[in-house]
Design an enzyme around this catalytic site. Structure first.
Site, PDB file in Angstrom:
ATOM      1  N   GLU A   2      -5.998 -10.496  -2.058  1.00  0.00           N
ATOM      2  CA  GLU A   2      -6.839 -10.356  -0.858  1.00  0.00           C
ATOM      3  C   GLU A   2      -8.308 -10.175  -1.249  1.00  0.00           C
ATOM      4  O   GLU A   2      -8.997  -9.328  -0.698  1.00  0.00           O
ATOM      5  CB  GLU A   2      -6.370  -9.162  -0.008  1.00  0.00           C
ATOM      6  CG  GLU A   2      -4.925  -9.231   0.429  1.00  0.00           C
ATOM      7  CD  GLU A   2      -4.491  -8.078   1.323  1.00  0.00           C
ATOM      8  OE1 GLU A   2      -5.378  -7.414   1.923  1.00  0.00           O
ATOM      9  OE2 GLU A   2      -3.283  -7.830   1.434  1.00  0.00           O
TER      10      GLU A   2
ATOM     11  N   GLU B 292       0.820  -1.216   0.000  1.00  0.00           N
ATOM     12  CA  GLU B 292       0.000   0.000   0.000  1.00  0.00           C
ATOM     13  C   GLU B 292       0.853   1.265   0.000  1.00  0.00           C
ATOM     14  O   GLU B 292       0.691   2.157   0.830  1.00  0.00           O
ATOM     15  CB  GLU B 292      -0.970  -0.022   1.184  1.00  0.00           C
ATOM     16  CG  GLU B 292      -1.916  -1.217   1.134  1.00  0.00           C
ATOM     17  CD  GLU B 292      -2.815  -1.349   2.350  1.00  0.00           C
ATOM     18  OE1 GLU B 292      -2.823  -0.434   3.196  1.00  0.00           O
ATOM     19  OE2 GLU B 292      -3.514  -2.373   2.455  1.00  0.00           O
TER      20      GLU B 292
END
Length: 349
Positions: free
Chosen positions: A263, A156
């Site tokens: 994910e 991220e």
């Protein structure tokens, strides 16, 4: 699969399954073992509490061939306030994967959101911040060398609105770009065989973020940084327009690197109150699988679900009304599972 055939499939699956308010499907949806049908690793995340649940363990071992520790291999668990490391739970998850013939995939080494006390209070007279950073990556990657097939090395990194990169303890101490370069270089030295990933989310729903992510990949590769895989987290919701997911994987595929759908879950609650949310959720699971299967074989690293049963999901903890996964609270397959299984040829009925 054409749009018409997908709508037909999802309609049939919904007829088999229950509406959102029911506890269990009226007629069970029967799946062949998904891991046997997938021509690539099919993954699921886990916590130690999950592997201690016999029903969870049975369902996971039946359908999945790769395991990702959900959070017990992150700094928030490993790094203690005094700077020492603990690996007890990560070791148990690694052992479960071995016992059940699952690959072990590990997340995450460097994440902007974590600022362990052991790093923030580091005594620079004893060891430099940079050396402590290197030591952490070396210790964690080295411990699972030969077991872990890959790592989310930097997680991220792109700002939520796509305007540049996120600020973090790591960026402030070691440099916005250099902390990323350093993490990949150290991870590569610790395990020359693991696939090293840059991983991010909302790439499907925020075009500017996807653009910035791609520019970061270009810069890292141009600088010789050993990024050898791209992770698309895929925390999406049922309002995502058809085709958006496919376009995202197509954009990432241009780099020629292995791609990890890392994910995946599909929230109903975050989609709002639109019509036919379960149908749209199932269609998105089907689209995600079809888009992944359309990649060249050498780019299909793994396809990972972020949870097994609805009650295991972080989204369920966020909002008890959500039902984002393939299996309901009781471990029964849902229409979402039918959508994904049909793409794999693993739907019995």
């Amino acid at each position: 699969m054409s749009g018409l055939s997908r709508r037909t499939l999802i309609g049939a699956a919904l007829a088999l399954g229950a509406c959102e308010s029911r506890a269990q499907p009226a007629v069970p949806i029967e799946l062949a073992p998904l891991r046997a049908a997938a021509p690539f690793p099919l993954g699921v995340c886990a916590q130690v509490s999950h592997i201690d649940d016999p029903e969870w363990a049975r369902l996971a071992a039946t359908h999945f061939s790769q395991l990702t520790p959900e959070w017990e291999m992150k700094m928030e668990y490993i790094v203690q306030p005094d700077g020492t490391f603990r690996f007890d739970r990560a070791d148990r998850l690694a052992a479960f994967a071995r016992t059940n013939r699952m690959r072990l995939y590990c997340t995450t080494l460097i994440w902007y959101a974590q600022r362990p006390e052991g790093f923030e209070t580091l005594d620079e007279d004893r060891v430099s911040f940079g050396r402590a950073y290197d030591n952490y990556i070396t210790a964690v990657v080295g411990r699972y060398r030969g077991q872990a097939v890959g790592w989310d090395v930097v997680n991220e990194a792109v700002a939520e609105d796509g305007e540049g990169w996120r600020q973090s303890l790591w960026a402030s101490r070691l440099g916005d770009f250099d902390h990323m370069r350093r993490a990949f270089d150290v991870a590569r030295a610790a395990d020359p065989d693991a696939v090293l990933f840059l991983n991010d989310y909302n790439l499907e729903s925020i075009p500017r973020k996807l653009d910035t992510f791609q520019r970061l990949v270009d810069r890292l590769l141009s600088a010789g940084v050993p990024v050898t895989g791209l992770g698309c987290q895929s925390h999406i919701d049922a309002s995502l327009p058809p085709g958006a997911y496919t376009r995202t994987l197509e954009a990432l595929a241009r780099f020629g690197l292995p791609i990890h759908v890392s994910e995946l879950d599909v929230s109903l609650v975050r989609a709002g109150r639109g019509p036919r949310l379960e149908e749209r959720q199932a269609a998105l699971y089907a689209e995600a699988m079809e888009a992944f299967m359309a990649l060249p074989a050498h780019q299909r690293f793994a396809f990972t679900l972020w949870g097994l049963r609805d009650k295991d999901s972080w989204l369920k903890r966020e909002n008890a009304r959500d039902a984002p996964l393939l299996f309901d609270d009781f471990g029964q397959a849902k229409p979402a599972a039918a959508g994904l299984a049909q793409a794999l040829g693993a739907l019995k009925r």
